[in-house]
Design a protein around this motif. Structure first.
Motif: not given
Length: 250
Positions: A11-20, A88-98, A173-180
């Motif tokens: 989680v920390v790595q993903l946040i840092a990667l997104h910001l950088l 996406p069919k469920n939150p997990l699918s949204s997570f994988v794609i986003g 970094a994914p787009s803001t929409t993808d992250l939401k």
């Protein structure tokens, strides 16, 4: 315990990667001009969109249209590519794609290094074998030094690696929409892993079983890939920021 630690690290790595990555993208676009930005963006954008596409395939989400690299202006911004798909069919699918570009980009950087600068990767592995946080930083420094040595003897593979080291982190970094869209899926994944870790600690579930071993090994692999990508991002973002400031001081 390892499950929880690896989850927090990811989680920390993903946040840092997104910001950088966002900072690097803005710097290249605003300071170096559209032509340079597009030239630098080509492979990174393709890997980004391919990652979304693979995420759709893995989650059985129907893809409507794919543009791996098709720059179009939208106001003051440039849309470089996109993958249009059904909801996406469920939150997990949204997570994988986003979040797919994070993992796709990190994997692409690692394999590029393995094939293009194997000497640098071998040197990094030797340094990393000593273990510890300082060893991670030292091993990456070793990787950079060995790659620069390849450039010194005009090895074309090292130049390609340098190109990818700039391009791929720019579009991690994914787009803001993808992250939401991935937000609830991220929470759900964290809760599932957290419950698994708590069950192991409190109820004495067999943490050496096949499921736990597979999960821990998978998370450890992701941590390693994201660490490599994060270190790439830190070095490239720092270098591009310094160069851009020096150029605009003239």
């Amino acid at each position: 315990m390892e499950l929880a630690v690896h989850t927090i690290l990811i989680v920390v790595q993903l946040i840092a990667l997104h910001l950088l990555s966002r900072h690097l993208n803005r710097t290249l676009f605003s300071r170096f001009g559209t032509v340079v930005y597009l030239l630098v963006s080509l492979p990174g954008t393709i890997i980004h969109e391919l990652s979304h596409y693979v995420g759709c395939l893995l989650t059985w989400t129907r893809v409507r249209e794919v543009r791996l690299f098709s720059p179009q202006r939208e106001g003051e911004q440039i849309v470089l590519g996109y993958v249009r798909h059904d909801k996406p069919k469920n939150p997990l699918s949204s997570f994988v794609i986003g979040t797919a570009p994070f993992f796709g980009g990190a994997t692409a950087l690692w394999f590029a290094a393995v094939f293009l600068v194997p000497g640098a990767i071998d040197a990094m592995r030797v340094s990393l074998a000593h273990g510890g946080v300082l060893s991670v930083a030292g091993s990456y420094f070793t990787f950079v030094v060995e790659m620069l040595k390849s450039i010194a003897v005009w090895d074309w593979r090292a130049f390609v690696m340098l190109y990818l080291l700039i391009s791929v982190p720019t579009h991690l970094a994914p787009s803001t929409t993808d992250l939401k869209n991935a937000a609830w899926g991220t929470v759900l994944v964290a809760v599932i892993i957290g419950l698994a870790a708590a069950g192991s600690a409190i109820f004495g579930w067999d943490a050496s079983g096949l499921i736990f071993d597979s999960l821990e090994s998978g998370l450890a692999l992701l941590v390693g890939l994201l660490t490599f990508a994060l270190l790439c991002c830190i070095v490239v973002t720092s270098a591009v920021t310094v160069i851009s400031r020096l150029i605009h001081l003239r």
